[in-house]
Write a protein that holds these residues in place. Structure first.
Motif: not given
Length: 348
Positions: A103-121
């Protein structure tokens, strides 16, 4: 791994968490899960004669470090090999460490690139979630706990490197580890408990699953390196991911430059008495909701969100540290550049 006195440290929440996981996995029957803690631990092969094995402390003690030095995880974000920007330590039983570290890695240390497939984030992380999870589990379950150093995870802008003290089975080489091989866990008692909980498989496929997850996601192939007592696993970040991430950071910097020079009258009108109190408490700090409510002497969370937090967020004066996961338990709040300017400017 030595002996452990059951009476001095088993955590009942840890036992309850294991029962839930094992029930969900279906790898222990209901009758066994209904046994007393002592009998259940015995059936998990965690007993040696009249005593429980040291593995019991790692799996179910509230503070395993009382019994096994170095039984925790260190995570740090490094700007260079020697310059550490921030870090965390994850303690508690091994099931808790595994989930909290991920959880810590995915919420604090690693940044997600956001894209959309239709209306799905869609959130794309630089290391596939499945590969990262398997790597963390392998490091905790198969490490050498006679070594007093903790598992260490170093995160950089362009890579993540995980180290754990490890001993390969006799006669094994790196080719054995990287190829198809039988299950020969260094800590069979730990591996059995994690298998019964449905957290790992019992077929020696951990490394194979890490590489397969990266291949399926189109991520660079990880690099696994072994030296006596040292196992290194490095995930390089995809250049395409880094390009998108850096472009987003540059755009955010440009927006901040455009917004920061002037606090408009419209913004000033949105600063109610409650929002101003919130901003004054924040100042240069980064605080959780609970800490903010305590500092303001408030107890009713819905009113606090409606009158303080949401108006401040909507005006662009306050921001979340984990904006992509508003309900994250690691969520904190801080002033934006606009909020700092408004707070510091001379007001009538």
């Amino acid at each position: 791994m030595g002996e452990f006195d059951l009476a001095i440290g088993v955590s009942h929440p840890a036992m309850a968490r294991f029962r839930q996981l094992a029930q969900r996995s279906g790898r222990l029957d209901a009758e066994t899960l209904a046994e007393s803690d002592a009998n259940l631990l015995d059936k998990l092969r965690l007993k040696d004669g009249a005593y429980f094995k040291r593995a019991t402390a790692l799996l179910f003690a509230a503070d395993p470090q009382r019994f096994v030095t170095g039984a925790f995880v260190k995570v740090g974000y490094f700007q260079t090999e020697t310059e550490l920007l921030y870090h965390d330590e994850v303690e508690g039983d091994l099931f808790h460490q595994a989930q909290t570290t991920l959880d810590l890695l995915l919420t604090k240390y690693l940044k997600a690139v956001i894209s959309y497939e239709g209306i799905v984030r869609v959130e794309t992380f630089p290391v596939p979630r499945a590969a990262l999870r398997e790597a963390v589990l392998n490091a905790l379950v198969h490490r050498d706990y006679a070594v007093t150093a903790p598992v260490q995870i170093r995160v950089y802008e362009d890579r993540l490197r995980l180290w754990n003290p490890a001993v390969l089975p006799e006669g094994w080489t790196m080719d054995t580890l990287l190829g198809a091989h039988s299950s020969s866990p260094y800590n069979p008692a730990l591996a059995n408990a994690f298998f019964r909980a449905g957290e790992i498989e019992a077929w020696g496929r951990g490394v194979e699953r890490i590489f397969a997850a990266c291949e399926a996601a189109g991520s660079p192939k990880p690099v696994l390196r072994y030296e006596p007592n040292d196992m290194w696993l490095e995930f390089a970040f995809d250049p395409a991911y880094l390009k998108v991430l850096r472009a987003g950071q540059k755009q955010a910097e440009q927006v901040e430059v455009l917004v920061a020079p002037e606090v408009t009258e419209q913004v000033t009108e949105q600063v109610t008495e409650q929002v101003e109190r919130l901003m004054n408490v924040l100042g240069d700090q980064t605080l959780s909701l609970q800490a903010l409510m305590q500092a303001l002497g408030l107890v009713h969370r819905p009113n606090f969100m409606a009158l303080y937090v949401r108006p401040a967020l909507g005006a662009g004066l306050v921001q979340m540290t984990v904006p992509e996961k508003p309900n994250s338990r690691l969520q904190k709040y801080q002033l934006t550049a606009l909020g700092r300017q408004w707070l510091n400017k001379d007001r009538p």
